[in-house]
Design an enzyme around this catalytic site. Structure first.
Site, mmCIF file in Angstrom:
data_model
loop_
_atom_site.group_PDB
_atom_site.id
_atom_site.type_symbol
_atom_site.label_atom_id
_atom_site.label_comp_id
_atom_site.label_asym_id
_atom_site.label_seq_id
_atom_site.Cartn_x
_atom_site.Cartn_y
_atom_site.Cartn_z
ATOM 1 N N SER A 1 70.430 26.263 7.952
ATOM 2 C CA SER A 1 69.307 26.394 7.014
ATOM 3 C C SER A 1 68.224 27.345 7.518
ATOM 4 O O SER A 1 67.202 27.520 6.863
ATOM 5 C CB SER A 1 68.694 25.019 6.745
ATOM 6 O OG SER A 1 68.332 24.387 7.957
ATOM 7 N N SER B 1 57.664 51.156 -23.217
ATOM 8 C CA SER B 1 59.089 51.162 -23.520
ATOM 9 C C SER B 1 59.669 52.504 -23.079
ATOM 10 O O SER B 1 59.008 53.533 -23.179
ATOM 11 C CB SER B 1 59.279 50.971 -25.025
ATOM 12 O OG SER B 1 60.521 51.501 -25.422
ATOM 13 N N ASN C 1 53.734 46.597 -24.294
ATOM 14 C CA ASN C 1 54.304 45.252 -24.370
ATOM 15 C C ASN C 1 53.627 44.254 -23.434
ATOM 16 O O ASN C 1 53.200 44.610 -22.336
ATOM 17 C CB ASN C 1 55.797 45.305 -24.022
ATOM 18 C CG ASN C 1 56.578 46.151 -25.011
ATOM 19 O OD1 ASN C 1 56.239 46.186 -26.193
ATOM 20 N ND2 ASN C 1 57.584 46.843 -24.523
ATOM 21 N N ASN D 1 65.336 14.405 11.720
ATOM 22 C CA ASN D 1 65.091 13.780 10.411
ATOM 23 C C ASN D 1 63.608 13.502 10.170
ATOM 24 O O ASN D 1 63.078 13.783 9.092
ATOM 25 C CB ASN D 1 65.896 12.486 10.274
ATOM 26 C CG ASN D 1 67.393 12.742 10.336
ATOM 27 O OD1 ASN D 1 67.818 13.893 10.317
ATOM 28 N ND2 ASN D 1 68.183 11.686 10.422
ATOM 29 N N GLU E 1 55.022 37.377 -21.055
ATOM 30 C CA GLU E 1 56.407 36.960 -21.337
ATOM 31 C C GLU E 1 57.107 36.471 -20.069
ATOM 32 O O GLU E 1 57.865 35.497 -20.099
ATOM 33 C CB GLU E 1 57.192 38.117 -21.957
ATOM 34 C CG GLU E 1 56.744 38.413 -23.383
ATOM 35 C CD GLU E 1 57.309 39.706 -23.948
ATOM 36 O OE1 GLU E 1 57.114 39.954 -25.139
ATOM 37 O OE2 GLU E 1 57.921 40.479 -23.187
ATOM 38 N N LYS F 1 54.928 51.938 -27.775
ATOM 39 C CA LYS F 1 54.911 50.529 -27.399
ATOM 40 C C LYS F 1 54.013 50.214 -26.210
ATOM 41 O O LYS F 1 53.913 50.964 -25.250
ATOM 42 C CB LYS F 1 56.325 50.074 -27.031
ATOM 43 C CG LYS F 1 57.242 50.053 -28.237
ATOM 44 C CD LYS F 1 57.090 48.790 -29.018
ATOM 45 C CE LYS F 1 58.073 47.811 -28.451
ATOM 46 N NZ LYS F 1 58.102 46.554 -29.076
ATOM 47 N N LYS G 1 64.926 22.447 -0.201
ATOM 48 C CA LYS G 1 64.017 23.529 0.194
ATOM 49 C C LYS G 1 64.017 24.750 -0.710
ATOM 50 O O LYS G 1 62.961 25.177 -1.179
ATOM 51 C CB LYS G 1 64.297 23.940 1.633
ATOM 52 C CG LYS G 1 63.890 22.825 2.548
ATOM 53 C CD LYS G 1 64.077 23.056 3.986
ATOM 54 C CE LYS G 1 63.879 21.729 4.665
ATOM 55 N NZ LYS G 1 64.861 20.680 4.216
ATOM 56 N N GLN H 1 68.751 18.678 2.545
ATOM 57 C CA GLN H 1 68.439 20.065 2.915
ATOM 58 C C GLN H 1 68.342 20.951 1.660
ATOM 59 O O GLN H 1 67.702 21.996 1.675
ATOM 60 C CB GLN H 1 69.537 20.591 3.848
ATOM 61 C CG GLN H 1 69.346 22.018 4.303
ATOM 62 C CD GLN H 1 70.274 22.370 5.450
ATOM 63 O OE1 GLN H 1 70.080 21.902 6.573
ATOM 64 N NE2 GLN H 1 71.300 23.149 5.182
ATOM 65 N N TYR I 1 68.583 9.224 5.870
ATOM 66 C CA TYR I 1 68.741 10.669 5.710
ATOM 67 C C TYR I 1 70.198 11.056 5.426
ATOM 68 O O TYR I 1 71.121 10.502 6.026
ATOM 69 C CB TYR I 1 68.266 11.409 6.977
ATOM 70 C CG TYR I 1 68.506 12.901 6.890
ATOM 71 C CD1 TYR I 1 67.585 13.741 6.270
ATOM 72 C CD2 TYR I 1 69.688 13.475 7.378
ATOM 73 C CE1 TYR I 1 67.819 15.105 6.152
ATOM 74 C CE2 TYR I 1 69.923 14.840 7.266
ATOM 75 C CZ TYR I 1 68.992 15.648 6.646
ATOM 76 O OH TYR I 1 69.222 16.992 6.520
ATOM 77 N N THR J 1 47.055 24.674 -37.206
ATOM 78 C CA THR J 1 48.062 23.625 -37.000
ATOM 79 C C THR J 1 49.314 24.158 -37.678
ATOM 80 O O THR J 1 49.208 24.884 -38.687
ATOM 81 C CB THR J 1 47.659 22.261 -37.631
ATOM 82 O OG1 THR J 1 47.498 22.458 -39.036
ATOM 83 C CG2 THR J 1 46.364 21.721 -37.054
ATOM 84 N N HIS J 2 50.458 23.876 -37.133
ATOM 85 C CA HIS J 2 51.732 24.429 -37.629
ATOM 86 C C HIS J 2 51.718 25.959 -37.652
ATOM 87 O O HIS J 2 52.396 26.565 -38.470
ATOM 88 C CB HIS J 2 52.065 23.911 -39.033
ATOM 89 C CG HIS J 2 51.900 22.431 -39.190
ATOM 90 N ND1 HIS J 2 52.914 21.524 -38.955
ATOM 91 C CD2 HIS J 2 50.817 21.677 -39.515
ATOM 92 C CE1 HIS J 2 52.467 20.296 -39.153
ATOM 93 N NE2 HIS J 2 51.195 20.359 -39.486
HETATM 94 N N1 ARG Z 1 67.970 21.335 8.077
HETATM 95 C C1 ARG Z 1 67.872 19.918 7.891
HETATM 96 C C2 ARG Z 1 67.212 19.603 6.561
HETATM 97 O O1 ARG Z 1 66.606 20.475 6.013
HETATM 98 C C3 ARG Z 1 67.099 19.330 9.002
HETATM 99 C C4 ARG Z 1 67.451 17.933 9.352
HETATM 100 C C5 ARG Z 1 68.749 17.882 9.992
HETATM 101 N N2 ARG Z 1 69.103 16.552 10.355
HETATM 102 C C6 ARG Z 1 70.384 16.196 10.601
HETATM 103 N N3 ARG Z 1 70.583 14.975 10.894
HETATM 104 N N4 ARG Z 1 71.350 17.052 10.474
HETATM 105 O O2 ARG Z 1 67.277 18.534 6.041
#
Ligand code: ARG
Length: 469
Positions: A23, A278, A286, A110, A291, A284, A326, A323, A318, A155-156
């Site tokens: 990660s 455009s 825009n 963890n 948007e 144009k 993220k 993971q 956990y 309204t509407h």
């Molecule tokens: N990269 C892991 C996560 O984002 C970190 C925790 C890893 N823990 C483990 N027991 N492998 O969750």
């Protein structure tokens, strides 16, 4: 492949499985939080005598140096590390030797990642709040300058009754107040520190969790259950939900601006700095920024759905599924701060065509309710008055005029109660001014609301006067 484990393994991880599992390419964003958490942990280990004080100091100095080197680009986080936690610990140990290997005493990745994510989110909540605060400042400027800028309320998407630009903008100001209140309540609920929960069942070391919670500015102290601590992402789901609602508000606002900026409405003109052209049609101009903000709403909702779904089948405590919190979360956080900034730029430079809005408010029989209200004041029951006013609208349509354009005899044909003062009673100004209940667009009631907003923004101004962003 730099891993923190391996003792019980006889062969290395398959290369592509390693890459699939790693990660660091995205959690490197949290290096500041990871180092801050490690510094607090090392301080506590030293203070409690779990590791020698001099080694605790060495670790802390080493961590500070790593942070400095990352900030000055003297050190880079590369993909050969499994995650940000492995990176920091490995570099530390290579730099200070065996003391570095003691940093992880009484800690698991963890509780470490649970902490990093909370610290990162806390900061993002502040940045989002700041973005909304800045937008509210722009909005209040528009609100103050336009208490007498008349426009149709809809309204509407059909013209309904006249309002003012000030009142219309204040509707959005209110939405953003609620958004900030939501952020504040999330911040309060998540204000507990998971550090010291270990892998799931705490540790056998005499950790001082109150102390680390204090060092890391968690006002409500340490979390109360170690299993919940390492597997709780509720605060993140709440934040993504609050971000989704912010985007929903911005998206509605954008939709209105796009309509108002269209050739046929012409209520506003988006500045050249926030418009695009455009490649084929030279005429144009825009509203791409509006948007795009509207479009990015889907992406933020997607992040919320993604995390809700990831979390729904995870047994305590956990699991690596987590993971997956993220990338979507980071994406949503950045998307929303970007949208708030660009939207604010667009709004603060936008030109309002007051005369066009006022002319539009005069069309479309927005004063038909006021014709009925006039009759009610003369003793006619509202239901009858409604029907008389409706007939007058029909008459005006057939004569291609407005209610103001009908003659007094046209009025009298429908009801003898009409007098010359009907014209004054249904003028745009009167229609708005008579709406004087609290929260209505009447000029005096708007002044009260403006005073409230002035007071409200003072708090943010104090808080953000020295914020670094
Ligand atoms: N990269 C892991 C996560 O984002 C970190 C925790 C890893 N823990 C483990 N027991 N492998 O969750």
């Amino acid at each position: 492949m730099a891993q923190l484990w391996g003792g019980r393994f006889t062969s290395a991880t398959d290369r592509s499985a390693y890459e699939f599992n790693a990660s660091s390419s995205f959690d490197k964003k949290m290096y500041r939080e990871d180092i801050a958490g490690s510094i607090a942990h090392a301080k506590m280990l030293g203070k409690c005598g779990i590791i020698p004080a001099d080694e605790s100091e060495k670790i802390i100095e080493g961590l500070i140096k790593i942070r400095e080197d990352l900030e000055t680009d003297a050190l880079h986080i590369t993909d050969e590390y499994e995650d940000i936690h492995s990176f920091v610990e490995s570099v530390l140990t290579s730099r200070i030797g065996d003391a570095g290997k003691k940093l992880h005493t009484g800690r698991s990745r963890n509780d470490q990642v649970a902490l990093d994510m909370k610290l990162y989110t806390r900061n993002q909540i502040k940045l989002t709040d700041r973005g909304i605060f800045d937008l509210q400042k722009t909005l209040l400027g528009i609100i103050k300058n336009n208490t007498q800028t008349f426009m149709p309320g809809f309204t509407h998407l059909q013209k309904a009754q006249p309002v003012t630009l000030s009142h219309h903008m204040s509707a959005y100001f209110e939405m953003f107040i609620r958004d900030r209140e939501r952020l504040d309540s999330i911040m309060n609920r998540m204000n507990t520190c998971p550090l010291g929960s270990g892998a799931l069942a705490g540790t056998t070391y005499p950790l001082d969790r109150e102390y680390t919670a204090r060092l890391l500015l968690f006002d409500r102290g340490p979390t109360r259950n170690s299993m919940d601590s390492v597997s709780d992402r509720d605060y993140l789901i709440e934040f993504l939900s609050a971000l989704s609602i912010i985007m929903m508000h911005l998206s509605r606002f954008c939709e209105e601006i796009i309509i108002w900026n269209s050739n046929d409405y012409g209520f506003v003109e988006i500045d050249d700095r926030y418009s695009t052209g455009s490649s084929i049609m030279p005429q144009k101009k825009n509203p791409d920024i509006a948007e795009l903000v509207r479009g990015k709403t889907g992406r933020v909702y997607g992040s919320l759905m993604s995390l809700l779904t990831t979390m729904k089948g995870i047994p305590l405590a956990y699991d690596k599924d987590m993971q997956e919190d993220k990338e979507p979360a980071f994406d949503a956080m950045k998307t929303v701060t970007d949208c708030l900034r660009e939207f604010n730029g667009m709004l603060s430079t936008m030109h309002f065509n007051n005369a066009v809005m006022e002319e539009s408010a005069k069309q479309g029989f927005t004063n038909a309710t006021d014709v009925a209200d006039y009759l009610v004041k003369k003793g006619i029951p509202f239901r009858d008055a409604h029907s008389i006013s409706g007939r007058l609208v029909l008459k005006a349509i057939s004569l291609s005029t407005s209610l103001d354009g009908l003659s007094l005899s046209d009025y009298k044909e429908e009801s003898e109660a009409f007098e010359e003062d009907i014209y004054e009673a249904i003028s745009l100004r009167t229609c708005v001014e008579k709406r004087s209940t609290y929260g209505a667009p009447g000029i005096e009631s708007m002044e009260k609301i403006i005073a409230y907003y002035d007071d409200y923004l003072k708090k943010g101004a104090e808080e953000y006067s020295d914020m670094q962003i």
